[in-house]
Design an enzyme around this catalytic site. Sequence first.
Site, PDB file in Angstrom:
ATOM      1  N   VAL A  93      63.089  12.819   9.899  1.00 19.86           N
ATOM      2  CA  VAL A  93      62.432  13.805  10.746  1.00 19.86           C
ATOM      3  C   VAL A  93      62.324  15.099   9.946  1.00 19.86           C
ATOM      4  O   VAL A  93      63.304  15.566   9.370  1.00 19.86           O
ATOM      5  CB  VAL A  93      63.223  14.041  12.046  1.00 19.86           C
ATOM      6  CG1 VAL A  93      62.636  15.195  12.836  1.00 19.86           C
ATOM      7  CG2 VAL A  93      63.220  12.771  12.891  1.00 19.86           C
ATOM      8  N   ARG A 100      76.591  11.865  -1.509  1.00 15.49           N
ATOM      9  CA  ARG A 100      77.299  11.172  -0.427  1.00 15.49           C
ATOM     10  C   ARG A 100      77.413   9.680  -0.716  1.00 15.49           C
ATOM     11  O   ARG A 100      78.416   9.050  -0.383  1.00 15.49           O
ATOM     12  CB  ARG A 100      76.547  11.421   0.889  1.00 15.49           C
ATOM     13  CG  ARG A 100      77.175  10.812   2.123  1.00 15.49           C
ATOM     14  CD  ARG A 100      76.425  11.266   3.372  1.00 15.49           C
ATOM     15  NE  ARG A 100      74.988  11.063   3.270  1.00 15.49           N
ATOM     16  CZ  ARG A 100      74.364   9.920   3.534  1.00 15.49           C
ATOM     17  NH1 ARG A 100      75.064   8.856   3.906  1.00 15.49           N
ATOM     18  NH2 ARG A 100      73.053   9.824   3.435  1.00 15.49           N
ATOM     19  N   LYS A 111      66.914  25.554   4.618  1.00 15.06           N
ATOM     20  CA  LYS A 111      65.986  26.446   5.310  1.00 15.06           C
ATOM     21  C   LYS A 111      65.992  26.084   6.785  1.00 15.06           C
ATOM     22  O   LYS A 111      65.476  25.037   7.176  1.00 15.06           O
ATOM     23  CB  LYS A 111      64.585  26.326   4.706  1.00 15.06           C
ATOM     24  CG  LYS A 111      64.539  26.811   3.259  1.00 15.06           C
ATOM     25  CD  LYS A 111      63.184  26.640   2.618  1.00 15.06           C
ATOM     26  CE  LYS A 111      63.198  27.227   1.204  1.00 15.06           C
ATOM     27  NZ  LYS A 111      61.916  27.072   0.502  1.00 15.06           N
ATOM     28  N   SER A 127      54.439  17.961   0.498  1.00 15.80           N
ATOM     29  CA  SER A 127      55.223  18.622   1.546  1.00 15.80           C
ATOM     30  C   SER A 127      55.528  17.656   2.684  1.00 15.80           C
ATOM     31  O   SER A 127      54.620  17.161   3.354  1.00 15.80           O
ATOM     32  CB  SER A 127      54.451  19.833   2.087  1.00 15.80           C
ATOM     33  OG  SER A 127      54.979  20.255   3.327  1.00 15.80           O
ATOM     34  N   ARG A 128      56.816  17.393   2.922  1.00 15.92           N
ATOM     35  CA  ARG A 128      57.192  16.457   3.984  1.00 15.92           C
ATOM     36  C   ARG A 128      56.791  16.991   5.352  1.00 15.92           C
ATOM     37  O   ARG A 128      56.381  16.226   6.230  1.00 15.92           O
ATOM     38  CB  ARG A 128      58.697  16.172   3.943  1.00 15.92           C
ATOM     39  CG  ARG A 128      59.094  15.036   4.877  1.00 15.92           C
ATOM     40  CD  ARG A 128      60.476  14.506   4.597  1.00 15.92           C
ATOM     41  NE  ARG A 128      61.497  15.312   5.222  1.00 15.92           N
ATOM     42  CZ  ARG A 128      62.467  15.935   4.583  1.00 15.92           C
ATOM     43  NH1 ARG A 128      62.519  15.868   3.268  1.00 15.92           N
ATOM     44  NH2 ARG A 128      63.372  16.630   5.216  1.00 15.92           N
ATOM     45  N   LYS A 166      58.148  28.723   7.747  1.00 14.11           N
ATOM     46  CA  LYS A 166      57.062  28.042   7.019  1.00 14.11           C
ATOM     47  C   LYS A 166      57.061  26.543   7.278  1.00 14.11           C
ATOM     48  O   LYS A 166      56.003  25.906   7.261  1.00 14.11           O
ATOM     49  CB  LYS A 166      57.137  28.352   5.528  1.00 14.11           C
ATOM     50  CG  LYS A 166      58.411  27.894   4.825  1.00 14.11           C
ATOM     51  CD  LYS A 166      58.262  26.578   4.119  1.00 14.11           C
ATOM     52  CE  LYS A 166      59.588  26.121   3.531  1.00 14.11           C
ATOM     53  NZ  LYS A 166      59.446  24.956   2.651  1.00 14.11           N
ATOM     54  N   SER A 196      66.310  15.117  -2.970  1.00 14.28           N
ATOM     55  CA  SER A 196      65.303  15.457  -3.979  1.00 14.28           C
ATOM     56  C   SER A 196      65.431  16.903  -4.452  1.00 14.28           C
ATOM     57  O   SER A 196      65.390  17.179  -5.656  1.00 14.28           O
ATOM     58  CB  SER A 196      63.897  15.182  -3.444  1.00 14.28           C
ATOM     59  OG  SER A 196      63.671  15.877  -2.234  1.00 14.28           O
ATOM     60  N   TRP A 197      65.644  17.841  -3.522  1.00 10.29           N
ATOM     61  CA  TRP A 197      65.706  19.243  -3.927  1.00 10.29           C
ATOM     62  C   TRP A 197      67.062  19.581  -4.545  1.00 10.29           C
ATOM     63  O   TRP A 197      67.134  20.281  -5.551  1.00 10.29           O
ATOM     64  CB  TRP A 197      65.387  20.157  -2.753  1.00 10.29           C
ATOM     65  CG  TRP A 197      65.315  21.623  -3.093  1.00 10.29           C
ATOM     66  CD1 TRP A 197      65.865  22.658  -2.399  1.00 10.29           C
ATOM     67  CD2 TRP A 197      64.617  22.233  -4.196  1.00 10.29           C
ATOM     68  NE1 TRP A 197      65.576  23.862  -3.002  1.00 10.29           N
ATOM     69  CE2 TRP A 197      64.809  23.623  -4.108  1.00 10.29           C
ATOM     70  CE3 TRP A 197      63.869  21.732  -5.263  1.00 10.29           C
ATOM     71  CZ2 TRP A 197      64.285  24.527  -5.037  1.00 10.29           C
ATOM     72  CZ3 TRP A 197      63.341  22.623  -6.195  1.00 10.29           C
ATOM     73  CH2 TRP A 197      63.548  23.995  -6.073  1.00 10.29           C
TER      74      TRP A 197
END
Length: 332
Positions: A280, A32, A106, A254-255, A191, A11-12
Amino acid sequence: MVQVAVMGAGSWGTTVAKVFADAGNEVRLWARRAEVAEDVRDNHRNSAYLGDIELPAALTGTTDPAEALNGAEIVVLGVPSQSLRENLQNWKDLIGPDASLVSLAKGIEHSSGLRMSQLVSEVADVPSERVAVLTGPNLAREVAQGQPAATVVACTDMDRAKLIQAAVAAPYFRPYTNTDVIGCEIAGTCKNVIALAAGIAAGMGFGDNTAATVITRGLAETTRLALEVGADARTLSGLAGMGDLVATCTSTLSRNRRFGEHLGKGETLEQAAASTKGQVAEGVVSSQSVFELAEKVGVETPITEAVVGVCHEGADVQQIMMGLLGRSKKAE
């Protein structure tokens, strides 16, 4: 116009590819899975990750790393932190000698303790001044929809940061430059861990006072750690610090927060992953790396320690939350 390769079609990664294309560049997105690449190339969609959001014609998809990287002046690395090393080892010989590398990941690699920019520099065998990070309060779906947002391009070479800044500046996406790569990466990693804690608190039924406490004290421990390893304090109050923290801790998109909510309701890691499309959350992996770094440099990170307890040591969420409130009293 710049030739851009984005390696990773989640997504990002797809969203960042869209931003670069909307900023007037030619973009190749490596995926992929063949069906994702075909969807991007033939339908101008990434239905698997971004639903029916239309992608620009200047963005094409491929499963061939050589095709994606051929002639790329900016190489954006959009795979997860814990698989970045393996992927980059396969790609490094295809990257041009003067290309700028931009990390979206991140995290801190658990096996080595390296931040992502350090890992990129080491594995790709490029000087650190060729490596930048892009970070900020950037929830993928909102950015992909063209909602106004700002970000930070951090690189120790300010001239290179400005080149990337110019290339990624779209009408709805405002990039700022920063040379504090350490601060941006520590903030971006921590974060996710704090967002898990915020989600756990929400899942337990606690309200806004608790959320504000978790966010504020989370920023405090993030700042302590970042300063100890060489960050600039100003970064922590900016977009890459407080901005990203607030967005990730409070948004339903936010996952990490959603994953934490499931844990707060008493679910196991496996159940929480199943409830969030089988993934996860990054903060689960990062929590151990952050806590180990904090212990190594002698910095107290009680919220991170609590998340480690819940995610990796089977601790009871009720006991952990009450334990945080019952810590020895001190000045703020």
